[in-house]
Design a protein around this motif. Structure first.
Motif, mmCIF file in Angstrom:
data_model
loop_
_atom_site.group_PDB
_atom_site.id
_atom_site.type_symbol
_atom_site.label_atom_id
_atom_site.label_comp_id
_atom_site.label_asym_id
_atom_site.label_seq_id
_atom_site.Cartn_x
_atom_site.Cartn_y
_atom_site.Cartn_z
ATOM 1 N N GLN A 68 -42.618 69.651 85.500
ATOM 2 C CA GLN A 68 -42.132 70.045 86.828
ATOM 3 C C GLN A 68 -43.281 70.190 87.808
ATOM 4 O O GLN A 68 -43.169 69.800 88.986
ATOM 5 N N ASP A 71 -44.431 66.642 88.836
ATOM 6 C CA ASP A 71 -43.493 65.983 89.747
ATOM 7 C C ASP A 71 -43.528 66.613 91.132
ATOM 8 O O ASP A 71 -43.277 65.933 92.142
ATOM 9 N N LYS A 72 -43.850 67.897 91.202
ATOM 10 C CA LYS A 72 -43.848 68.593 92.483
ATOM 11 C C LYS A 72 -45.148 68.396 93.248
ATOM 12 O O LYS A 72 -45.138 68.220 94.471
ATOM 13 N N GLN A 74 -47.701 66.007 92.674
ATOM 14 C CA GLN A 74 -48.404 64.713 92.729
ATOM 15 C C GLN A 74 -48.421 64.182 94.150
ATOM 16 O O GLN A 74 -47.449 64.288 94.896
ATOM 17 N N VAL A 77 -46.480 58.892 94.495
ATOM 18 C CA VAL A 77 -45.250 58.754 93.734
ATOM 19 C C VAL A 77 -45.427 57.678 92.667
ATOM 20 O O VAL A 77 -45.923 56.580 92.953
ATOM 21 N N ARG A 113 -39.811 60.607 79.421
ATOM 22 C CA ARG A 113 -40.943 60.033 80.164
ATOM 23 C C ARG A 113 -42.290 60.405 79.545
ATOM 24 O O ARG A 113 -43.338 60.005 80.063
ATOM 25 N N ALA A 133 -43.903 57.173 84.577
ATOM 26 C CA ALA A 133 -42.891 57.174 85.643
ATOM 27 C C ALA A 133 -41.490 57.040 85.096
ATOM 28 O O ALA A 133 -40.533 57.529 85.701
#
Length: 514
Positions: A68, A71-72, A74, A77, A113, A133
């Motif tokens: 988490q 993903d928050k 980075q 993308v 992932r 990804a």
């Protein structure tokens, strides 16, 4: 053990190998095992204790929190389908194998992932998690990792066969010494199972090593054709390789009025400088005599070179006798001497081991104590090998036992009984007992190789003149007659090999084929 071989090294330092046809089956086996490791179809059926449940829950929460956060936070993308550098996180590896298996199953099932593996660090082995990804990127990574591990495991198993494969592909000349057993073992272990028929064996050897030289056969051929070599070897009673080398070195210096060409021995070592140095033949042959070593060669380093050839230059030959590297160096030295005695031009840049002058030596493997067969000619097909006993006709087979005048002789040692038989069947035939030879060929069957009293020479006008030692017809007829008189069946060796004799000699033919 007598030569200092350490059998424990078989387990501590043993080198693995597999043949080509086994490699294919091994690849399939390793692949099937790793597919289960990298692509588990279900969770491990392990009884989960309360402590293990706590461990699994700890890793679930820690990994979820890390994913988490990535993903928050980075800045770039991650696009699915683009296998770029993943985000990596190291975790402490669970203590027990069962808990480790549970954690790997957890990551595979709940974090599609993420790709999990182990990584050895300075302190300990840790759990390494790579975040991609998409699940497709993980599958690609998983396939790549599995293929890499398959090749690594297969490479460990193939081991030393890679060296033999490179040697075969190079088509370089192979020099052996009395090497029938060496070549047979080499083929059986690294190429293919040995065939049952001699012609197939020849094809197999010729395909693997098209240029083969046996220094034992070269030595035998020179003794047969060069009177000076034969006399030197016999006078010195040279038998071992180091004795033969010393004898030939003196012979070359005396007869040829020249010196040996420089023989260089590479000295492997830690540094680049040591790989490029060499020690002159004079140093190799003058140990302990105060010989000055060439500039740039440290007199102490070679002896301390535990695994290199340098120690052979300064150590005691008896210390290294029958060590593989030492015997290889000695075989090379003997080979160069035999080439010089054979009048072959060994000029660097001009000399070619495939030249016609070496055709007599090339692709012939020496046979010792094999009933007159002295070598295997690897180039011939569907024809019998040369047999010196068939050329001279001086070998017979004696079957049966005569009634001894002295009954005590019947209980004597076999070699004494064979000598007694030789004395009786050669009596009055002109054959020399001292030069003739007896060999136990089968049960109650003795091979007798006859030799004349004159030993192939006669005195004429005060000079010794060599006479052709090829026709033994009269001697063989006399020996057969003596055998009949004492109740022993004697036939020429050639008749036994032709297959025209009775079943008494079937055992002999089997032994000859074996």
């Amino acid at each position: 053990m007598h030569h200092g071989f350490d059998f424990s090294k078989l387990f501590t330092d043993g080198i693995s190998w597999v043949r080509g046809e086994i490699e294919a089956n091994l690849r399939r086996h390793i692949t099937s095992v790793l597919e289960k490791k990298y692509n588990p179809t279900a969770q491990s059926k392990i009884a989960i204790s309360a402590e293990s449940k706590k461990v699994v829950q700890f890793y679930r929460e820690a990994i979820r929190e890390w994913v988490q956060t990535v993903d928050k936070d980075q800045t770039k993308v991650m696009e699915p389908g683009e296998l770029q550098t993943p985000f990596i996180k190291m975790f402490t590896l669970p203590r027990t194998p069962g808990q480790r298996r549970l954690v790997f199953d957890l990551i595979s099932n709940e974090f599609p992932r993420a790709f999990a593996s182990t990584m050895a660090t300075q302190d300990r082995t840790q759990l390494k998690i790579e975040l991609y990804a998409s699940a497709a990127d993980v599958a690609e990574k998983r396939d790549s990792a599995m293929c890499k591990e398959v090749e690594e495991e297969l490479s460990k198993a193939v081991g030393f066969r890679y060296v033999i494969d490179s040697l075969r592909e190079s088509k370089l000349p192979i020099v052996i010494h009395n090497g029938l057993m060496d070549i047979s073992k080499l083929l059986a272990n690294f190429v293919a199972p040995l065939p049952a028929h001699l012609d197939e064996f020849k094809k197999q050897v010729s395909a693997a090593f098209p240029f083969l030289y046996d220094t034992r056969w070269m030595m035998q051929h020179l003794c047969d054709t060069n009177e000076a070599v034969r006399r030197a070897i016999n006078s010195d009673n040279a038998r071992s390789m180091d004795e033969v080398i010393r004898t030939l070195r003196r012979l070359i210096a005396k007869v040829e009025k020249t010196v040996l060409p420089e023989i260089r021995t590479l000295i492997p070592g830690e540094s680049v400088e040591w790989r490029s140095t060499h020690i002159n033949e004079a140093v190799l042959s003058s140990k302990g005599k105060g010989t000055v070593i060439k500039p740039g060669v440290n007199s102490e380093s070679p002896s301390g070179d535990r695994f290199g050839f340098g120690r052979y230059a300064l150590g005691d030959e008896r210390e290294f006798s029958h060590e593989a590297g030492f015997d290889a160096v000695e075989t090379g030295k003997l080979f160069t001497m035999l080439l010089q005695l054979s009048k072959v031009d060994c000029t660097p840049g001009v000399f070619d081991l495939a030249c016609d002058e070496l055709a007599t030596f090339r692709n012939r493997v020496y046979l010792g104590s094999c009933g007159g067969f002295r070598c295997i000619n690897l180039l011939t097909r569907n024809q019998p090998e040369e047999n010196v006993y068939l050329l001279k006709g001086n070998a017979v087979l004696a079957t049966g036992e005569s009634k001894e005048e002295n009954e005590a002789m019947e209980d004597s040692a076999p070699h004494r009984r064979r000598r007694r038989l030789l004395l009786r069947i050669t009596a009055g035939t002109g054959c020399g007992v001292e030069k003739s030879m007896t060999v136990s060929a089968a049960r109650k069957t003795t091979m007798v190789v006859l030799s004349r009293n004159t030993n192939g020479q006669t005195i004429r006008h005060g000079k010794r003149k060599h006479i052709e030692d090829t026709n033994y017809t009269q001697e063989v007829e006399a020996v057969i007659k003596n055998g009949e008189d004492i109740g022993v069946k004697v036939i020429p060796y050639a008749d036994a090999l032709s297959g025209q004799t009775a079943t008494d000699y079937k055992d002999l033919k089997k032994r000859r084929c074996a």
